[in-house]
Design a protein around this motif. Sequence first.
Motif, short mmCIF file in Angstrom:
data_model
loop_
_atom_site.label_atom_id
_atom_site.label_comp_id
_atom_site.label_asym_id
_atom_site.label_seq_id
_atom_site.Cartn_x
_atom_site.Cartn_y
_atom_site.Cartn_z
N ASP A 129 0.73 -1.27 -0.05
CA ASP A 129 -0.15 0.08 0.09
C ASP A 129 0.84 1.37 -0.02
OD1 ASP A 129 -2.11 -1.67 0.29
OD2 ASP A 129 -2.69 -1.05 2.25
N GLU A 130 1.87 1.40 0.71
CA GLU A 130 2.83 2.38 1.02
C GLU A 130 3.38 2.67 -0.44
OE1 GLU A 130 3.68 1.74 5.67
OE2 GLU A 130 5.53 1.57 4.12
N ILE A 131 3.89 1.65 -1.18
CA ILE A 131 4.49 1.93 -2.59
C ILE A 131 3.35 2.56 -3.32
CG2 ILE A 131 5.45 0.84 -4.57
CD1 ILE A 131 6.20 -1.50 -2.76
N ASP A 137 -0.93 9.46 -7.60
CA ASP A 137 -1.42 10.68 -7.30
C ASP A 137 -2.71 10.04 -6.19
OD1 ASP A 137 -4.17 10.67 -8.72
OD2 ASP A 137 -2.43 10.68 -10.28
N PRO A 138 -3.19 10.87 -5.34
CA PRO A 138 -4.30 10.25 -4.41
C PRO A 138 -5.41 9.53 -5.08
CG PRO A 138 -3.55 12.55 -3.72
CD PRO A 138 -2.81 12.36 -5.05
N ILE A 144 -6.58 2.09 -6.94
CA ILE A 144 -5.96 0.88 -6.75
C ILE A 144 -6.20 0.29 -5.72
CG2 ILE A 144 -3.56 -0.09 -6.64
CD1 ILE A 144 -2.55 2.19 -8.50
N LEU A 145 -6.11 1.06 -4.48
CA LEU A 145 -6.24 0.25 -3.13
C LEU A 145 -7.68 -0.38 -3.07
CD1 LEU A 145 -4.40 2.76 -1.12
CD2 LEU A 145 -3.47 0.62 -2.00
N ASP A 146 -8.70 0.08 -3.88
CA ASP A 146 -9.85 -0.21 -3.68
C ASP A 146 -10.17 -1.36 -4.77
OD1 ASP A 146 -10.37 1.25 -1.75
OD2 ASP A 146 -11.48 2.90 -2.89
N PHE A 257 -7.06 -2.38 -12.83
CA PHE A 257 -5.95 -2.32 -11.92
C PHE A 257 -4.62 -1.89 -12.77
CE2 PHE A 257 -2.32 -5.15 -10.52
CZ PHE A 257 -2.07 -4.63 -9.33
N VAL A 258 -4.52 -2.68 -13.65
CA VAL A 258 -3.28 -2.60 -14.66
C VAL A 258 -3.16 -1.27 -15.31
CG1 VAL A 258 -2.38 -3.26 -16.79
CG2 VAL A 258 -3.32 -5.15 -15.42
N ALA A 259 -4.13 -0.69 -15.80
CA ALA A 259 -4.19 0.76 -16.20
C ALA A 259 -3.69 1.70 -14.93
CB ALA A 259 -5.47 1.07 -16.68
N ALA A 260 -4.33 1.26 -13.91
CA ALA A 260 -3.94 2.41 -12.77
C ALA A 260 -2.61 2.24 -12.45
CB ALA A 260 -4.91 2.29 -11.55
#
Lengths: 497, 310
Positions: A129-131, A137-138, A144-146, A257-260
């Motif tokens: 997650d930190e990476i 950007d936020p 991604i995280l979701d 996911f891949v796009a992000a």
Amino acid sequence: MSPTSPTGQASPANTTDIADIADIADITDITDEVPRLPVDPLLDDPGTRIVVCCGAGGVGKTTTAAALGLRAAERGRRVVVLTIDPARRLAQSMGLGELDNVPRPVPGTDPAAGGELFAMMLDMKRTFDEIVEAHADPARARAILDNPFYQSLSAGFAGTQEYMAMEKLGQLAARGEWDLIVVDTPPSRSALDFLDAPQRLGSFLDGRFIRVLTAPAKAGGRAGRKVMSLGMAGLQLFTGTLGKVLGTALLRDVQTFVAAMDTMFGGFRTRADATYRLLQAPGTAFLVVAAPERDALREAAYFVERLAADRMPLAGLVLNRVHASAAARLSAERALAAAEILDPAGPAAAGPAGDAGGAGGAPGAPGAKNLAPGGIVDHSRGQDRLRSARPSPEPHPPADAPPTPRTPQTAETTEDPRRPAQPEEAADRQDTDGLAAGLLRVHAERMRQVARESRMRARFTAVHPRVPMVEVAALPGDVHDLAGLRAIGERLASGAD
Amino acid sequence: MVSGKGGTGKTTVAAALALALAEEGRRTLLVEVEGRQGIAQLFETEPLPYEERRIAIGPGGGEVFALAIDAERALLDYLQMFYKLGGAGRALRRIGAIDFATTIAPGLRDVLLTGKACEAVRRRGQDGRWAYDAVIMDAPPTGRIARFLGVHHEVAGLARVGPVHHQAQAVMRVLKSAETAVHLVTLLEEMPVQETADGIAELRAAGLPVGVVAVNMVRPPVLAAPPRPEGDPAALAEALARAGLGGAAGLAGPLLAEGREYAARLALEAAQRAELAGLGLPVHELPLLAEGVDLAGLYRLARLLREQRW
Ligand SMILES: Nc1ncnc2c1ncn2[C@@H]1O[C@H](COP(=O)(O)OP(=O)(O)OP(=O)(O)O)[C@@H](O)[C@H]1O
Ligand SMILES: Nc1ncnc2c1ncn2[C@@H]1O[C@H](COP(=O)(O)OP(=O)(O)OP(=O)(O)O)[C@@H](O)[C@H]1O
Ligand SMILES: [Mg+2]
Ligand SMILES: [Mg+2]
């Protein structure tokens, strides 16, 4: 066997000399040629910046890493230990109660030498997650995280833990706050996974397939051109099939996911490569931990070969949980024979000897029958004679009585106390005999283990005679506090015995 | 399903169980999923292909078959079965999709592995009888088992429609049925016991059926009662001398020290046993075979399992 024995008059010193020479000659083959791993000099050397503890599952990597960290800190260095999945009690006693993915000072470290110890427990999802948070950007990071696909990926497919351990090591090294980083490695079956898994993740993230998946999102890129060259029909068949197999929703998740992640891919590989180079640097020392068992030592051998192939600096092998005996001159066979004399009805055949027997039906029964009929005294003498008649198997004279002179003596001690035959004395003696027999059986089991372990060790050293080694004795209980870690540290520095 | 902490003896116990359950006239299937050919090594045969083949006759007279599932091949089989892909399957492989799907896509690999095993469970022969009376899987370790078995849930959620969705649901039904049991192998040591307790809690939370706890590599007691640590070295030395040992005085101290260590170990083991007893599951013990597990040792363990009636 010893030429002085028959006379029985040779000076003890003389006997000892000869026996010792034989002894040394025996041991030289196995021990002397194997260089000793100099642990304290390694830890004290300011040039040592990273120590990595690798090895098969369960051999003691985490324990060794923590013990080395503590020892280095108490010898004056500023150390951080990166542990992975430590046993709960050990984690608690190192102040690792909370998983917050940052190093914390370890309470109870002795600061006298001017050093400090920090420790942390790797949280792989958090590291991932930190990476993401640091490189996107936020809004993108949130996406991604979701993403459900990301969540599965970060919670652990094979390799994520290894990758994140390397990532964390890179981060710690970049902070430059510590002069020594001790790294534990994940509990994978194979020690090699630590080196291979990050590459695997890297090549996935850089893979052709992922490029194809990204293609619809950025058809103008190189990957897009590649896909175009596959032909539109091919592409449709391809995504259509995948959609059918995986379910279109999943495919969509993967694509988003891949796009992000796309902007980060290069980053992943670059970072993995950088950490890999860090591991090849001269300030790094790999310690391969193994237990004196076949599988663990086989893994250790693979790993040693692999380090050489990858030009990574191997410091040596830590042979952990080794057993020794202060009464090694008394062999298992003789201990068992003596135990049978003292306690013929005891669980002789229930011991480890019975287990080796394999499929042969009820263990123990035949052995017990053989023992039962003999009277104690008769038996004792019989055994004595038997032993006197054959060459003594042990080189050390104190335990292995030279036959001629000692036999009468032994007979005296055997018979003298028996004459008085006071009831309570007899009962006492029976107790003591029972205790002695029990201890002798415990000892026999121990000696068998010692023999097994040294056979395993010899197999390794025969193939890798130049790998420095240190043996760490098995402690009677688990290692779960700083005192235990210090005890392991002592043994690491001085070797077993 | 046979799980447990790494190195505790999952493969060994799974194999012994497959032998033990092979009664006269019955068939068992031993399934390996981690691609390490541990079964072939144990049975001293050449590496198993991706194909069920008979590898042994159990001590009860039944047949034991084995299968090493290859996730990549299993995926291609599925594609073939559902879509008659033909050459497209090869194309997928070339482009890295198979690699992707079997190693990266969340749990798809696990779905394929358990899916294949469940297929064997549900298969019937031409005579209408079950193809196998029992299917035993040498499963992933405790740390991954709940996830491994629960992955169908996850996949049924991710792939909300399509054959994979249906497949995942069907497998989940088998796994949660009373016909399935997850047995956990442990040692009498702190970490494996802890991991067993954690694994059981996780499995229960996921609604997966837990079977028994198998304590492996139990060292048979050498002493009826642990030696009292305060044994008198002089009296002990006398006893050792009575048994004909020279240098008895020098032996007494070290032997007493070894006795104390032994007693300490027994106490630790007793504490771990108590911990295991508190888990509310049947506990079975298997002895440590002094020279490791060869084929004869494996049969010996199988006989012990039969006597214990798992
Ligand atoms: N020299 C020793 N004497 C006694 N017990 C030890 C010794 N070394 C390690 N142990 C114990 O062995 C167990 C396994 O050790 P540890 O957790 O360090 O292994 P590991 O290699 O990190 O395992 P994993 O692969 O699961 O991460 C722990 O309970 C530890 O306390
Ligand atoms: N009862 C036993 N007595 C002696 N040795 C045993 C016993 N059970 C297992 N072993 C040995 O312990 C080692 C580990 O056993 P095994 O491979 O079955 O464990 P595992 O849990 O499958 O390991 P992994 O996690 O690596 O798959 C092997 O060398 C095996 O021969
Ligand atoms: Mg560990
Ligand atoms: Mg296994």
